[in-house]
Motif scaffolding. Structure first.
Motif, short mmCIF file in Angstrom:
data_model
loop_
_atom_site.label_atom_id
_atom_site.label_comp_id
_atom_site.label_asym_id
_atom_site.label_seq_id
_atom_site.Cartn_x
_atom_site.Cartn_y
_atom_site.Cartn_z
N GLU A 215 -27.24 -22.29 53.63
CA GLU A 215 -28.83 -22.33 53.92
C GLU A 215 -29.10 -21.53 52.80
O GLU A 215 -29.13 -20.68 51.95
CB GLU A 215 -30.06 -21.78 55.10
CG GLU A 215 -29.09 -21.75 56.08
CD GLU A 215 -30.43 -23.51 56.56
OE1 GLU A 215 -31.02 -23.90 56.70
OE2 GLU A 215 -29.48 -23.72 57.53
N PHE A 216 -29.42 -22.47 51.47
CA PHE A 216 -29.98 -22.70 49.94
C PHE A 216 -31.65 -22.47 49.36
O PHE A 216 -32.36 -24.09 49.73
CB PHE A 216 -29.31 -23.24 48.92
CG PHE A 216 -29.22 -22.67 48.08
CD1 PHE A 216 -28.39 -21.78 47.28
CD2 PHE A 216 -30.15 -22.75 47.14
CE1 PHE A 216 -28.36 -21.07 46.27
CE2 PHE A 216 -29.96 -23.20 45.48
CZ PHE A 216 -29.45 -22.76 44.79
N SER A 217 -32.05 -21.77 48.51
CA SER A 217 -33.64 -21.76 48.46
C SER A 217 -32.87 -21.50 47.46
O SER A 217 -32.67 -19.95 46.93
CB SER A 217 -34.48 -21.33 49.39
OG SER A 217 -34.35 -20.59 49.48
N THR A 218 -34.52 -22.10 46.61
CA THR A 218 -35.44 -21.40 45.39
C THR A 218 -36.55 -22.07 44.58
O THR A 218 -36.66 -23.41 45.62
CB THR A 218 -34.10 -21.77 44.23
OG1 THR A 218 -34.69 -21.04 42.82
CG2 THR A 218 -33.55 -22.98 43.77
N GLU A 219 -37.02 -20.72 44.58
CA GLU A 219 -37.87 -22.12 43.78
C GLU A 219 -38.63 -21.94 42.60
O GLU A 219 -39.44 -22.97 42.04
CB GLU A 219 -39.31 -20.61 44.21
CG GLU A 219 -39.75 -20.32 46.20
CD GLU A 219 -40.08 -21.72 46.75
OE1 GLU A 219 -41.15 -22.18 45.99
OE2 GLU A 219 -39.92 -22.23 47.34
N ALA A 220 -37.63 -21.28 42.23
CA ALA A 220 -37.38 -21.85 40.64
C ALA A 220 -37.66 -23.80 39.62
O ALA A 220 -37.46 -24.36 40.24
CB ALA A 220 -36.75 -21.58 39.94
N ASN A 221 -37.76 -23.42 38.84
CA ASN A 221 -37.88 -24.43 37.90
C ASN A 221 -37.19 -24.73 37.49
O ASN A 221 -36.70 -25.18 36.39
CB ASN A 221 -39.39 -24.58 37.30
CG ASN A 221 -39.88 -25.89 36.60
OD1 ASN A 221 -39.11 -27.58 37.56
ND2 ASN A 221 -40.23 -26.68 35.43
#
Length: 166
Positions: free
Chosen positions: A132-138
């Motif tokens: 499961e991977f996530s990033t909010e970075a642009n």
């Protein structure tokens, strides 16, 4: 999917795909130089970003991600070895993360990857059947050379499929 990259890998793909020099180099039959040409620019522009991932060993977080690559084979585009032969398990997914370090350390790590010797302590290698991977970075994202964008919340799994050839 063979390669899913976030960070400098995807920035190089983006810069190459959106440059005028790519068409010129392709016309001169030198298209393979497009990616190395844009690598130095991406190296200077890429900033660290926040990423979170979960695998069979638990939850992980980094505020200094610089390169995140999910792959099911040992090579980054252009034949650059990312995973050493002894760790090449193609039945699972691999997540290779390089965190932003002082430029001297980062240069050493990236040179090691380019020299097909990616066995540096600054390179973090995780193996699992699912992430499961996530990033909010642009950040730019590339999947086998195709561009995507963030924010990203994804589940990545390795599956086996039977291919019937005609």
């Amino acid at each position: 999917m063979n390669n899913f990259g976030i960070g400098i890998d995807a920035l190089v793909v983006y810069a190459t795909n959106h440059s005028g020099s790519k068409n010129l180099l392709n016309a001169l039959k030198l298209g393979s130089l497009s990616y190395p040409l844009h690598f130095a620019t991406a190296l200077a522009k890429q900033k660290p970003f926040t990423s979170t991932w979960t695998n069979a060993r638990g939850a992980h977080h980094s505020d200094r991600s610089y390169l995140c690559v999910f792959t099911n084979h040992p090579f980054l585009g252009g034949g650059i070895r990312l995973i050493m032969p002894e760790a090449d398990d193609r039945t699972n997914l691999h997540l290779v993360i390089v965190e932003r370090e002082r430029w001297q350390v980062l240069a050493k790590v990236l040179l090691g990857i380019l020299r097909h010797q990616p066995n540096d302590p600054a390179i973090h290698h995780h193996v699992s059947p699912q992430f499961e991977f996530s990033t909010e970075a642009n950040e730019h994202i590339q999947v086998d050379g195709e561009e995507l964008s963030t924010p990203l919340h994804a589940t990545l799994t390795q599956t086996t499929q039977l291919f019937l050839l005609p």
